[in-house]
Design a protein around this motif. Sequence first.
Motif, PDB file in Angstrom:
ATOM      1  N   LYS A 687      22.219  -2.519  -0.760  1.00  0.00           N
ATOM      2  CA  LYS A 687      20.746  -2.479  -0.776  1.00  0.00           C
ATOM      3  C   LYS A 687      20.183  -3.393   0.318  1.00  0.00           C
ATOM      4  O   LYS A 687      19.280  -3.012   1.067  1.00  0.00           O
ATOM      5  CB  LYS A 687      20.265  -2.928  -2.163  1.00  0.00           C
ATOM      6  N   ARG A 688      20.743  -4.594   0.424  1.00  0.00           N
ATOM      7  CA  ARG A 688      20.261  -5.529   1.449  1.00  0.00           C
ATOM      8  C   ARG A 688      20.583  -4.999   2.857  1.00  0.00           C
ATOM      9  O   ARG A 688      19.784  -5.147   3.786  1.00  0.00           O
ATOM     10  CB  ARG A 688      20.890  -6.911   1.219  1.00  0.00           C
ATOM     11  N   CYS A 689      21.755  -4.356   3.005  1.00  0.00           N
ATOM     12  CA  CYS A 689      22.116  -3.776   4.304  1.00  0.00           C
ATOM     13  C   CYS A 689      21.112  -2.699   4.718  1.00  0.00           C
ATOM     14  O   CYS A 689      20.768  -2.575   5.900  1.00  0.00           O
ATOM     15  CB  CYS A 689      23.518  -3.171   4.255  1.00  0.00           C
ATOM     16  N   ALA A 690      20.666  -1.915   3.744  1.00  0.00           N
ATOM     17  CA  ALA A 690      19.692  -0.854   4.045  1.00  0.00           C
ATOM     18  C   ALA A 690      18.392  -1.475   4.575  1.00  0.00           C
ATOM     19  O   ALA A 690      17.799  -0.975   5.544  1.00  0.00           O
ATOM     20  CB  ALA A 690      19.425  -0.022   2.792  1.00  0.00           C
ATOM     21  N   GLU A 691      17.975  -2.600   3.966  1.00  0.00           N
ATOM     22  CA  GLU A 691      16.751  -3.290   4.442  1.00  0.00           C
ATOM     23  C   GLU A 691      16.967  -3.807   5.868  1.00  0.00           C
ATOM     24  O   GLU A 691      16.096  -3.672   6.730  1.00  0.00           O
ATOM     25  CB  GLU A 691      16.416  -4.483   3.526  1.00  0.00           C
ATOM     26  N   LEU A 692      18.136  -4.416   6.114  1.00  0.00           N
ATOM     27  CA  LEU A 692      18.411  -4.992   7.437  1.00  0.00           C
ATOM     28  C   LEU A 692      18.546  -3.908   8.507  1.00  0.00           C
ATOM     29  O   LEU A 692      18.075  -4.078   9.627  1.00  0.00           O
ATOM     30  CB  LEU A 692      19.682  -5.862   7.390  1.00  0.00           C
ATOM     31  N   SER A 693      19.180  -2.785   8.146  1.00  0.00           N
ATOM     32  CA  SER A 693      19.363  -1.743   9.163  1.00  0.00           C
ATOM     33  C   SER A 693      18.029  -1.093   9.523  1.00  0.00           C
ATOM     34  O   SER A 693      17.821  -0.686  10.672  1.00  0.00           O
ATOM     35  CB  SER A 693      20.390  -0.702   8.706  1.00  0.00           C
ATOM     36  N   ALA A 694      17.119  -1.020   8.558  1.00  0.00           N
ATOM     37  CA  ALA A 694      15.787  -0.453   8.846  1.00  0.00           C
ATOM     38  C   ALA A 694      15.053  -1.317   9.873  1.00  0.00           C
ATOM     39  O   ALA A 694      14.334  -0.810  10.734  1.00  0.00           O
ATOM     40  CB  ALA A 694      14.981  -0.348   7.552  1.00  0.00           C
ATOM     41  N   LYS A 695      15.284  -2.643   9.794  1.00  0.00           N
ATOM     42  CA  LYS A 695      14.583  -3.557  10.717  1.00  0.00           C
ATOM     43  C   LYS A 695      15.369  -3.815  11.996  1.00  0.00           C
ATOM     44  O   LYS A 695      14.803  -3.975  13.067  1.00  0.00           O
ATOM     45  CB  LYS A 695      14.385  -4.923  10.031  1.00  0.00           C
ATOM     46  N   TYR A 696      16.703  -3.938  11.878  1.00  0.00           N
ATOM     47  CA  TYR A 696      17.480  -4.484  13.007  1.00  0.00           C
ATOM     48  C   TYR A 696      18.579  -3.554  13.537  1.00  0.00           C
ATOM     49  O   TYR A 696      19.441  -3.979  14.294  1.00  0.00           O
ATOM     50  CB  TYR A 696      18.093  -5.835  12.612  1.00  0.00           C
ATOM     51  N   GLY A 697      18.572  -2.297  13.083  1.00  0.00           N
ATOM     52  CA  GLY A 697      19.440  -1.341  13.772  1.00  0.00           C
ATOM     53  C   GLY A 697      20.760  -0.992  13.127  1.00  0.00           C
ATOM     54  O   GLY A 697      21.114  -1.447  12.038  1.00  0.00           O
ATOM     55  N   ALA A 698      21.522  -0.198  13.886  1.00  0.00           N
ATOM     56  CA  ALA A 698      22.723   0.479  13.381  1.00  0.00           C
ATOM     57  C   ALA A 698      23.855  -0.466  12.990  1.00  0.00           C
ATOM     58  O   ALA A 698      24.758  -0.078  12.255  1.00  0.00           O
ATOM     59  CB  ALA A 698      23.227   1.451  14.439  1.00  0.00           C
ATOM     60  N   GLY A 699      23.809  -1.712  13.495  1.00  0.00           N
ATOM     61  CA  GLY A 699      24.867  -2.666  13.160  1.00  0.00           C
ATOM     62  C   GLY A 699      24.996  -2.917  11.667  1.00  0.00           C
ATOM     63  O   GLY A 699      26.043  -3.352  11.191  1.00  0.00           O
ATOM     64  N   PHE A 700      23.916  -2.630  10.911  1.00  0.00           N
ATOM     65  CA  PHE A 700      23.916  -2.932   9.470  1.00  0.00           C
ATOM     66  C   PHE A 700      24.080  -1.685   8.603  1.00  0.00           C
ATOM     67  O   PHE A 700      23.990  -1.763   7.387  1.00  0.00           O
ATOM     68  CB  PHE A 700      22.635  -3.678   9.092  1.00  0.00           C
ATOM     69  N   VAL A 701      24.324  -0.531   9.224  1.00  0.00           N
ATOM     70  CA  VAL A 701      24.433   0.713   8.453  1.00  0.00           C
ATOM     71  C   VAL A 701      25.758   0.756   7.694  1.00  0.00           C
ATOM     72  O   VAL A 701      26.825   0.550   8.266  1.00  0.00           O
ATOM     73  CB  VAL A 701      24.306   1.943   9.383  1.00  0.00           C
ATOM     74  N   LEU A 702      25.652   1.008   6.380  1.00  0.00           N
ATOM     75  CA  LEU A 702      26.847   1.180   5.547  1.00  0.00           C
ATOM     76  C   LEU A 702      26.915   2.649   5.165  1.00  0.00           C
ATOM     77  O   LEU A 702      26.064   3.127   4.423  1.00  0.00           O
ATOM     78  CB  LEU A 702      26.706   0.364   4.251  1.00  0.00           C
ATOM     79  N   THR A 703      27.931   3.357   5.626  1.00  0.00           N
ATOM     80  CA  THR A 703      28.037   4.777   5.260  1.00  0.00           C
ATOM     81  C   THR A 703      28.583   4.904   3.841  1.00  0.00           C
ATOM     82  O   THR A 703      29.160   3.959   3.291  1.00  0.00           O
ATOM     83  CB  THR A 703      29.005   5.513   6.211  1.00  0.00           C
ATOM     84  N   ALA A 704      28.428   6.094   3.276  1.00  0.00           N
ATOM     85  CA  ALA A 704      28.938   6.353   1.919  1.00  0.00           C
ATOM     86  C   ALA A 704      30.447   6.111   1.861  1.00  0.00           C
ATOM     87  O   ALA A 704      30.972   5.594   0.871  1.00  0.00           O
ATOM     88  CB  ALA A 704      28.609   7.787   1.512  1.00  0.00           C
ATOM     89  N   GLU A 705      31.149   6.459   2.965  1.00  0.00           N
ATOM     90  CA  GLU A 705      32.615   6.273   2.995  1.00  0.00           C
ATOM     91  C   GLU A 705      32.978   4.790   2.918  1.00  0.00           C
ATOM     92  O   GLU A 705      33.937   4.412   2.260  1.00  0.00           O
ATOM     93  CB  GLU A 705      33.227   6.852   4.291  1.00  0.00           C
TER      94      GLU A 705
END
Length: 717
Positions: A687-705
């Motif tokens: 959940k926190r990664c989703a917030e960070l990726s929305a603000k700061y980019g792809a480095g924080f994206v966690l895929t379902a896999e």
Amino acid sequence: MKTLRYELADGIATITFDEQGSPVNTMCLQWQADLAQAAAQVVQDKAQIRGIVLASAKSTFFAGADLKGVMRSQASDGPRVFADIEGIKKAFRTIETQGVPVVSCLNGSALGGGWEVALIGHHRIATANPKTQFGLPEVTLGLIPGGGGITKMTRQLGLLAAQPYVLESQLFGPEEAQKLGLVHELVASDDQLRPRALAHIAASQGQPEAAQHLWDRKDYKMPGGTPSNPKIAGMLSVAPAVLKQKTRGLYPAPEAALAAMVEGAMVDFDTAMRIESRYLAGLMTSQVARNMINTFFFNMNSIKGGQSRPKAAPRYKPQKVGILGAGMMGSGIAYAQASRGIATVLKDVSIEAAEKGKAYSHQLTQKRVDKGRMAADKQAAMLSLIQPTASAADLKGCDLIIEAVFENRELKARVTQEAEPMLAEGGFFASNTSTLPISGLATASAKPEKFVGIHFFSPVDKMKLVEIIRGAQTDDETIARAYDYVQALGKLPIVVNDSRGFYTSRTFGTFVMEGAAMLGEGIPAPVIENLAMQVGMPVGPLAVLDETALSLSVHVLDQTREDLAKEGKTHTATPGELLVERMVKELKRPGRAAGGGFYDYPAGQKKVLWPELKTRFEKSGVSYSQQDIQDRLLYRQAVETARCLQEGVLTSVHDGNIGSIFGIGFPAWTGGALQFIYGQGVDAFAKRCAELSAKYGAGFVLTAEVIDSLKRHQPVY
């Protein structure tokens, strides 16, 4: 009773610790019940007892707390945990206050709760074995000694003298224990323990003091004085500040230990014991303790026990190892080998360069000789194991050859082909590269199945971690041999699969580049550096980039672009990479070794941030959140670690946790990059990664896999 035996014969009550089905004695729930029963039996038999002997049927005396139980505890378990601790101490207290002498027979190590069990004895006898260790390592696991260890050690040694053993978890052997007055007699072998114990009990009859601890005597005074003594009070007024400087407020255990020591010294013994129990109960139900126990106990034991080592291969220790390249890395590896008795051939292009590499070992050992920590003949013997040379022929008969030359694919291929034919029959070859994929380097080898990555960290004499990288064709025997070699050096091996940057360099790169990206966003450099330190990183990302050289990062970036171009792909540089490239190519700031990077290094003074960072990069009116900056630095590394796990670069959680702490300085309070995720729960992390990726980019994206892989690997206690 399933964990101990109680026997009464000829006036001697013997309590022998012998937990069934376990190689060591631990304070499991069954033991707690058995101990209470044994204490009740002592009270019942009091009229017939002249003395009590505490002994162990294992090869060590006692191992300590049941840490799996701590891993299962939650914050709401506080009252139950407090009652359990008080129950254990009540049994201890019952045994030691019956008015008869109690003797602890220490046939081996007694650590943590085990040392607290040993301290029940008024008289302690130990076998003089240099491998035996005593002491209280709880603080290193996020706990404190809560079975009387703090109260008794403080009353025995005094507030100041007890600090290294309580706050810094300093361990000691039988001889030092005797000097400290913590052990009263040493014997040469285990079979002499009981006769000496019986002799002591016989000699103590009619002497009430022999059946009392120091602190229970009427005339007891605390060594060095109590906190009300002006001298002690003066020291104690600064102690919390000194401690805070070390812990940065991230480690509750040392602070709780200091508080329990000082508060306990102001009150009577029983109250001091209760204070200690309360602090321990608070820590045992805390997340930091679970993080640290998970990693520094369970994960560390997995690595020491060879869980990532292929099982079938026999144990191995190379007798003679060749090193190609006598620079910082090569000379550091030569030192590590020679100090463990391994014959080393150190080769460079000229004999002068090789001699200079050997001189590094002389310089390191000379410091110890000067301080009297090493005998000159030992130093000479160690240095004689390093043979500097400029000739490949001297490598003949090496069991292992490691190339530690500059990160350039062509150069590495050339030295591999020159040196490999010199290997002894069945020998293997390793590359100490930090970023170049091993499978690619192995194409230069005649036997790619005997080619492996062994990545040391700089400076080799201080860094414990070594990353072993399996190439596409590396066989199991070679991995096992590399593992055994690293353990023979007294270092910690982790095993990873091949990829660009492997695990540590790749993840470490995300930390420094996130810092550089923030600078590019206009966030002031001091804010970035200080917040990294406040969250527990050893140094800020910009300082680290300077040390490792910005020019090296740019070299890796260029090499990556070139490699991907050959595969018909393009590399999209991150904002951090572009900023570092600009620092090197446009602003001519390549890093510390070349005069300066993000910092200036005035001669003989402390380094300072390069003043032009302010004018070139800071943007007035940029708003930033401290929490976001700290989270970006930790979460970015944790996300990369999780990706490595999902891609199979990492194959186990323990390699990821130990690798992140010992390889890249991920804060120890988190228990490592994967435990940082598991500690807060995978869903909360996502959940926190989703917030960070929305603000700061792809480095924080966690895929379902990646999320699925995290859940699949989660350890269960």
